[in-house]
Design a protein around this motif. Sequence first.
Motif, mmCIF file in Angstrom:
data_model
loop_
_atom_site.group_PDB
_atom_site.id
_atom_site.type_symbol
_atom_site.label_atom_id
_atom_site.label_comp_id
_atom_site.label_asym_id
_atom_site.label_seq_id
_atom_site.Cartn_x
_atom_site.Cartn_y
_atom_site.Cartn_z
ATOM 1 N N ALA A 8 -3.013 1.981 7.932
ATOM 2 C CA ALA A 8 -3.148 2.816 6.737
ATOM 3 C C ALA A 8 -1.777 3.236 6.217
ATOM 4 C CB ALA A 8 -4.006 4.041 7.046
ATOM 5 N N ALA A 9 -0.863 3.596 7.138
ATOM 6 C CA ALA A 9 0.489 3.978 6.735
ATOM 7 C C ALA A 9 1.197 2.800 6.067
ATOM 8 C CB ALA A 9 1.283 4.469 7.940
ATOM 9 N N ALA A 10 1.024 1.603 6.648
ATOM 10 C CA ALA A 10 1.658 0.421 6.063
ATOM 11 C C ALA A 10 1.056 0.088 4.705
ATOM 12 C CB ALA A 10 1.512 -0.767 7.018
ATOM 13 N N GLY A 11 -0.279 0.138 4.616
ATOM 14 C CA GLY A 11 -0.946 -0.206 3.360
ATOM 15 C C GLY A 11 -0.609 0.754 2.241
ATOM 16 N N THR A 12 -0.688 2.054 2.520
ATOM 17 C CA THR A 12 -0.395 3.041 1.482
ATOM 18 C C THR A 12 1.110 3.140 1.222
ATOM 19 O OG1 THR A 12 -0.475 4.782 3.176
ATOM 20 C CG2 THR A 12 -2.467 4.409 1.873
ATOM 21 N N GLY A 13 1.918 2.843 2.245
ATOM 22 C CA GLY A 13 3.360 2.779 2.016
ATOM 23 C C GLY A 13 3.697 1.667 1.037
ATOM 24 N N ILE A 126 -4.503 10.073 -5.842
ATOM 25 C CA ILE A 126 -5.103 10.566 -4.606
ATOM 26 C C ILE A 126 -6.305 9.724 -4.178
ATOM 27 C CG2 ILE A 126 -6.348 12.514 -3.575
ATOM 28 C CD1 ILE A 126 -4.468 14.381 -5.086
ATOM 29 N N PRO A 127 -7.275 9.452 -5.074
ATOM 30 C CA PRO A 127 -8.414 8.636 -4.645
ATOM 31 C C PRO A 127 -8.014 7.237 -4.187
ATOM 32 C CG PRO A 127 -8.905 9.767 -6.700
ATOM 33 C CD PRO A 127 -7.434 9.942 -6.450
ATOM 34 N N GLU A 128 -6.945 6.694 -4.752
ATOM 35 C CA GLU A 128 -6.509 5.364 -4.337
ATOM 36 C C GLU A 128 -6.018 5.382 -2.893
ATOM 37 O OE1 GLU A 128 -3.611 4.098 -7.138
ATOM 38 O OE2 GLU A 128 -4.996 4.135 -8.848
ATOM 39 N N GLY A 129 -5.206 6.395 -2.542
ATOM 40 C CA GLY A 129 -4.766 6.522 -1.156
ATOM 41 C C GLY A 129 -5.924 6.725 -0.215
ATOM 42 N N ILE A 158 -4.383 -2.521 -5.157
ATOM 43 C CA ILE A 158 -3.925 -1.225 -5.655
ATOM 44 C C ILE A 158 -2.413 -1.234 -5.830
ATOM 45 C CG2 ILE A 158 -3.662 1.213 -5.025
ATOM 46 C CD1 ILE A 158 -6.462 1.155 -3.909
ATOM 47 N N GLY A 159 -1.714 -1.900 -4.912
ATOM 48 C CA GLY A 159 -0.267 -2.000 -5.046
ATOM 49 C C GLY A 159 0.128 -2.725 -6.322
ATOM 50 N N ILE A 160 -0.556 -3.827 -6.617
ATOM 51 C CA ILE A 160 -0.280 -4.568 -7.849
ATOM 52 C C ILE A 160 -0.573 -3.691 -9.064
ATOM 53 C CG2 ILE A 160 -1.060 -6.510 -9.268
ATOM 54 C CD1 ILE A 160 -1.492 -8.057 -6.650
ATOM 55 N N VAL A 193 1.732 10.498 -2.910
ATOM 56 C CA VAL A 193 0.513 11.114 -2.369
ATOM 57 C C VAL A 193 -0.394 10.078 -1.704
ATOM 58 C CG1 VAL A 193 0.508 13.013 -4.003
ATOM 59 C CG2 VAL A 193 -0.669 10.890 -4.586
ATOM 60 N N GLU A 194 -0.221 8.821 -2.032
ATOM 61 C CA GLU A 194 -1.116 7.811 -1.460
ATOM 62 C C GLU A 194 -0.958 7.687 0.054
ATOM 63 O OE1 GLU A 194 -1.368 4.147 -3.571
ATOM 64 O OE2 GLU A 194 -1.637 5.109 -5.514
ATOM 65 N N PRO A 195 0.266 7.577 0.608
ATOM 66 C CA PRO A 195 0.373 7.564 2.077
ATOM 67 C C PRO A 195 -0.148 8.853 2.712
ATOM 68 C CG PRO A 195 2.406 6.786 1.076
ATOM 69 C CD PRO A 195 1.565 7.334 -0.035
ATOM 70 N N VAL A 196 0.122 9.985 2.071
ATOM 71 C CA VAL A 196 -0.321 11.266 2.639
ATOM 72 C C VAL A 196 -1.835 11.307 2.759
ATOM 73 C CG1 VAL A 196 -0.413 13.760 2.282
ATOM 74 C CG2 VAL A 196 1.707 12.509 1.814
ATOM 75 N N PHE A 197 -2.523 11.026 1.673
ATOM 76 C CA PHE A 197 -3.983 11.116 1.689
ATOM 77 C C PHE A 197 -4.628 9.943 2.423
ATOM 78 C CE2 PHE A 197 -3.191 14.383 -1.363
ATOM 79 C CZ PHE A 197 -4.278 15.234 -1.249
#
Length: 263
Positions: A8-13, A126-129, A158-160, A193-197
């Motif tokens: 999750a950290a890698a994906g949202t990062g 936020i919802p994306e994270g 989501i990254g794109i 906020v995406e990595p946080v959430f």
Amino acid sequence: MLQALTWAAAGTGFTALMTAAGAAVVFLFHKKNSQTLHRVMLGFAAGVMIAASVWSLLIPAIDQAGEMGMIGWLPAAGGFLLGIGFLTAMDALLPHLTPESFHLKAGPDARHRSALLVLAVTLHNIPEGMAVGISFALASYSGDPAAFTAALALALGIGIQNFPEGAAISLPLRQEGMGRGRSFVMGALSGLVEPVFGILTVLIAGSIQPLMPWLLSFAAGAMLYVVVEELIPGAQLEEMSHLGTWGVMAGFLIMMILDVALG
């Protein structure tokens, strides 16, 4: 749990870095030449978000609800409405800021309006994270390699989408006279906020696993609200609005292919 947190950290990062990369486009363009690009990028982001809402969020929400013995459409529809209600409330609490209504002025008022603009877009992330975090948490609990592939596809999609979203923040700010460096920082900050959430969602996912279909559809409702309320209207302003339309079509097509091919 550790594996889910790591992924999750890698994906949202990655999604946050893509937002920053999009914001960095401000260094490549003069402030007077970015209006057309801005509309195309808004349209592209809208198309990506529409496809992601359907294939990456709503359809998985319905499938997961069925696997849990629920009525498939109930959490999908309920979470969808909650997501819409959430951002409707945010619109009521925050000034409705668009590139056309935002005018940079000197003094404290400029700093206040800049902060509100970044806050408004940050709330949309936020919802994306949460969606990425939920996807990796679900994949970790199920142990299904296909579920990890789907989570990776969602993070990639989501990254794109975040690339043009970051540019859609920094370019209008630059157009209104803000410096390139500060415009970039404003755009990049919106993705943090995406990595946080995403990580917070993984930490509590074990106790709220039955709510995952609701949360996925919540993210879908929030994302589609942004598309209809802000992105598509912004892409259709002024002359040559068909450029924004083609941006929507291109974004939708690319995200649909990514979701189907990688998911």
